[in-house]
Design a protein around this motif. Structure first.
Motif, PDB file in Angstrom:
ATOM      1  N   LYS A  59       0.817  -1.212   0.000  1.00 37.46           N
ATOM      2  CA  LYS A  59       0.000   0.000   0.000  1.00 37.46           C
ATOM      3  C   LYS A  59       0.857   1.271   0.000  1.00 37.46           C
ATOM      4  CE  LYS A  59      -3.891  -2.285   0.318  1.00 37.46           C
ATOM      5  NZ  LYS A  59      -4.755  -2.186   1.497  1.00 37.46           N
ATOM      6  N   LEU A  60       2.174   1.116  -0.097  1.00 37.41           N
ATOM      7  CA  LEU A  60       3.069   2.272  -0.124  1.00 37.41           C
ATOM      8  C   LEU A  60       3.245   2.785  -1.550  1.00 37.41           C
ATOM      9  CD1 LEU A  60       5.852   0.902   2.258  1.00 37.41           C
ATOM     10  CD2 LEU A  60       4.063   2.530   2.859  1.00 37.41           C
ATOM     11  N   GLN A  61       3.870   3.977  -1.663  1.00 37.39           N
ATOM     12  CA  GLN A  61       4.277   4.489  -2.975  1.00 37.39           C
ATOM     13  C   GLN A  61       5.511   3.698  -3.407  1.00 37.39           C
ATOM     14  OE1 GLN A  61       2.527   7.105  -4.384  1.00 37.39           O
ATOM     15  NE2 GLN A  61       3.666   6.946  -6.307  1.00 37.39           N
ATOM     16  N   LEU A  62       5.408   2.942  -4.503  1.00 35.99           N
ATOM     17  CA  LEU A  62       6.463   2.016  -4.896  1.00 35.99           C
ATOM     18  C   LEU A  62       7.045   2.374  -6.258  1.00 35.99           C
ATOM     19  CD1 LEU A  62       4.733  -1.343  -3.859  1.00 35.99           C
ATOM     20  CD2 LEU A  62       6.450  -0.064  -2.572  1.00 35.99           C
ATOM     21  N   THR A  63       8.366   2.290  -6.364  1.00 36.37           N
ATOM     22  CA  THR A  63       9.073   2.518  -7.625  1.00 36.37           C
ATOM     23  C   THR A  63       9.952   1.311  -7.918  1.00 36.37           C
ATOM     24  OG1 THR A  63       9.106   4.908  -7.291  1.00 36.37           O
ATOM     25  CG2 THR A  63      10.666   4.006  -8.884  1.00 36.37           C
ATOM     26  N   PRO A 163      -4.358   0.283   7.670  1.00 40.60           N
ATOM     27  CA  PRO A 163      -4.204   0.715   9.070  1.00 40.60           C
ATOM     28  C   PRO A 163      -3.344  -0.218   9.908  1.00 40.60           C
ATOM     29  CG  PRO A 163      -6.478   0.993   8.363  1.00 40.60           C
ATOM     30  CD  PRO A 163      -5.778   0.235   7.269  1.00 40.60           C
ATOM     31  N   ASP A 164      -3.457  -1.532   9.681  1.00 37.34           N
ATOM     32  CA  ASP A 164      -2.716  -2.489  10.493  1.00 37.34           C
ATOM     33  C   ASP A 164      -1.213  -2.435  10.261  1.00 37.34           C
ATOM     34  OD1 ASP A 164      -5.058  -3.384  11.624  1.00 37.34           O
ATOM     35  OD2 ASP A 164      -5.303  -5.050  10.222  1.00 37.34           O
ATOM     36  N   ALA A 165      -0.779  -1.859   9.131  1.00 39.09           N
ATOM     37  CA  ALA A 165       0.655  -1.799   8.821  1.00 39.09           C
ATOM     38  C   ALA A 165       1.342  -0.626   9.500  1.00 39.09           C
ATOM     39  CB  ALA A 165       0.863  -1.716   7.314  1.00 39.09           C
ATOM     40  N   ASN A 166       0.566   0.282  10.085  1.00 37.65           N
ATOM     41  CA  ASN A 166       1.115   1.445  10.784  1.00 37.65           C
ATOM     42  C   ASN A 166       1.070   1.172  12.291  1.00 37.65           C
ATOM     43  OD1 ASN A 166       1.203   3.374   8.343  1.00 37.65           O
ATOM     44  ND2 ASN A 166      -0.922   2.670   8.359  1.00 37.65           N
ATOM     45  N   VAL A 167       2.228   1.066  12.901  1.00 41.53           N
ATOM     46  CA  VAL A 167       2.300   0.765  14.334  1.00 41.53           C
ATOM     47  C   VAL A 167       2.634   2.048  15.087  1.00 41.53           C
ATOM     48  CG1 VAL A 167       3.454  -0.571  16.124  1.00 41.53           C
ATOM     49  CG2 VAL A 167       3.009  -1.600  13.878  1.00 41.53           C
ATOM     50  N   VAL A 168       1.700   2.488  15.933  1.00 39.32           N
ATOM     51  CA  VAL A 168       1.878   3.710  16.720  1.00 39.32           C
ATOM     52  C   VAL A 168       1.928   3.318  18.190  1.00 39.32           C
ATOM     53  CG1 VAL A 168       0.938   5.975  17.303  1.00 39.32           C
ATOM     54  CG2 VAL A 168       0.638   5.056  14.980  1.00 39.32           C
ATOM     55  N   ARG A 174       0.435   0.137  22.547  1.00 39.79           N
ATOM     56  CA  ARG A 174       0.115   0.329  21.133  1.00 39.79           C
ATOM     57  C   ARG A 174      -1.255   0.980  20.977  1.00 39.79           C
ATOM     58  NH1 ARG A 174       0.582  -3.925  16.026  1.00 39.79           N
ATOM     59  NH2 ARG A 174      -0.349  -2.514  14.466  1.00 39.79           N
ATOM     60  N   ALA A 175      -1.321   1.964  20.100  1.00 41.42           N
ATOM     61  CA  ALA A 175      -2.574   2.646  19.809  1.00 41.42           C
ATOM     62  C   ALA A 175      -3.312   1.928  18.691  1.00 41.42           C
ATOM     63  CB  ALA A 175      -2.310   4.096  19.405  1.00 41.42           C
ATOM     64  N   ARG A 176      -4.609   2.025  18.705  1.00 45.26           N
ATOM     65  CA  ARG A 176      -5.424   1.470  17.620  1.00 45.26           C
ATOM     66  C   ARG A 176      -5.478   2.481  16.480  1.00 45.26           C
ATOM     67  NH1 ARG A 176     -11.932   0.928  17.716  1.00 45.26           N
ATOM     68  NH2 ARG A 176     -12.215   0.028  15.638  1.00 45.26           N
ATOM     69  N   CYS A 177      -5.126   2.043  15.273  1.00 50.34           N
ATOM     70  CA  CYS A 177      -5.163   2.920  14.097  1.00 50.34           C
ATOM     71  C   CYS A 177      -6.576   2.882  13.519  1.00 50.34           C
ATOM     72  CB  CYS A 177      -4.127   2.482  13.066  1.00 50.34           C
ATOM     73  SG  CYS A 177      -3.940   3.650  11.696  1.00 50.34           S
ATOM     74  N   VAL A 204       6.146   2.070   9.961  1.00 54.55           N
ATOM     75  CA  VAL A 204       5.278   1.776   8.829  1.00 54.55           C
ATOM     76  C   VAL A 204       5.819   0.551   8.106  1.00 54.55           C
ATOM     77  CG1 VAL A 204       4.289   2.645   6.679  1.00 54.55           C
ATOM     78  CG2 VAL A 204       4.713   4.217   8.591  1.00 54.55           C
ATOM     79  N   ALA A 205       5.052  -0.529   8.150  1.00 48.81           N
ATOM     80  CA  ALA A 205       5.448  -1.770   7.469  1.00 48.81           C
ATOM     81  C   ALA A 205       6.885  -2.150   7.807  1.00 48.81           C
ATOM     82  CB  ALA A 205       5.268  -1.623   5.959  1.00 48.81           C
ATOM     83  N   GLY A 206       7.249  -2.026   9.076  1.00 47.95           N
ATOM     84  CA  GLY A 206       8.567  -2.394   9.536  1.00 47.95           C
ATOM     85  C   GLY A 206       9.618  -1.313   9.436  1.00 47.95           C
TER      86      GLY A 206
END
Length: 309
Positions: A59-63, A163-168, A174-177, A204-206
């Motif tokens: 789901k990221l901007q990928l090149t 949302p699950d890939a963002n760990v806050v 841990r917060a719920r995204c 974000v995604a590790g």
């Protein structure tokens, strides 16, 4: 013609050139990359490569950048790159250059993604690929003064829309995204966040995105009472944490009746047992309810208020 020894040295040099720190520019994160494909002969080369992504990275901007040749090694004269999900690429896309980059955002899935490469060129021709994204970063959060259970917006860049890939994390909690977009996250402050949770870290995604400072006002907590029974009109003390030194911030009820407050501190509240329980038989095992600046205290304690214990 190249000797076997020179081909091995060339392959080693190309691998080092493409896969060591040179491969990542400032602000760029390499998610996956190949080893160099070096033609061992003048025949057509056929190879299957797999691009592996962690969940949320898709789901990221990928090149995706393809390299056909290097400064010291020739590229393939004829090249075909096919994929079940991405656009077809040939040597014409390179337009005479050694590299060709394409935006593949939304074209990959998490897990394995297949690349089918067919190439023709002289012995020693070299090809490789690299998948990158921008480094995720955090810039601010709003509001900066927070309470458990409330939502907060974190602004930044290159977050995952999963949302699950963002760990806050608020400290160790841990917060719920609640929602996620590339430039913002909306999260719920954890119930047990406290003043020790003032550092908010985001990954974000590790990938580490950074740390922000916040002021967390935790819910007050009731730990014990000075007595389990008191007569109406007598004093008792409530012990705990997260109270206030300002008496106007605090309200105390025993059951439905409000208590007169005698003194307060961040860890103690002394009150007068309501005289409304005098002569009444229903004052036994009443819940003690405390609010600090409108926030209800955690944990439940009971006390009996009657003329006879």
């Amino acid at each position: 013609m190249f000797s076997i020894k020179s081909l091995r040295l060339l392959a080693l040099f190309v691998f080092m050139y493409l896969c060591v720190p040179h491969s990542a520019r400032a602000g760029e994160v390499v998610l996956a990359q190949s080893q160099p494909l070096v033609a061992p002969n003048n025949q057509i080369q056929r190879i299957t490569e797999t691009i592996n992504l962690q969940k949320g990275q898709e789901k990221l901007q990928l090149t995706l950048t393809y390299y056909n040749g290097t400064e010291t090694a020739p590229g393939f004269s004829w090249l075909r790159i096919a994929s079940p999900t991405m656009h077809f690429v040939s040597e014409n896309n390179f337009a005479g250059k050694r590299s060709y980059s394409v935006d593949v955002t939304g074209e990959l899935t998490w897990g394995g993604n297949q690349l089918l490469i067919t190439a023709d060129g002289q012995r020693g021709s070299t090809f490789s690929w690299k998948l990158t994204t921008n480094q995720p970063t955090v810039t601010s959060l709003n509001p900066s003064q927070l309470s458990p259970g409330h939502s907060v917006t974190i602004l930044g860049s290159n977050f995952s829309s999963d949302p699950d890939a963002n760990v806050v994390m608020f400290g160790t909690h841990r917060a719920r995204c609640l929602s996620a977009a590339p430039d913002r996250l909306i999260v719920q402050v954890p119930d047990y966040a406290d003043s020790a949770s003032s550092k908010v870290t985001v990954s974000v995604a590790g990938m580490e995105a950074g740390t922000l400072a916040a002021t967390v006002t935790s819910y007050p907590y009731l730990s014990s009472l000075s007595a389990s029974w008191v007569p109406p009109g007598s004093q008792f003390t409530i012990y705990g944490e997260g109270f206030s030194a300002n008496q106007s911030d605090i309200s105390v009820f025993v059951g439905p009746l409000e208590c007169q407050i005698v003194s307060v501190s961040p860890t103690e509240i002394t009150v007068v047992a309501p005289v409304g329980y005098a002569g009444e038989p229903w004052g036994f095992y009443q819940p003690v309810k405390v609010r600090v600046r409108g926030m209800p205290a955690r944990n439940q304690l009971t006390i009996s208020i009657s003329q006879v214990g």
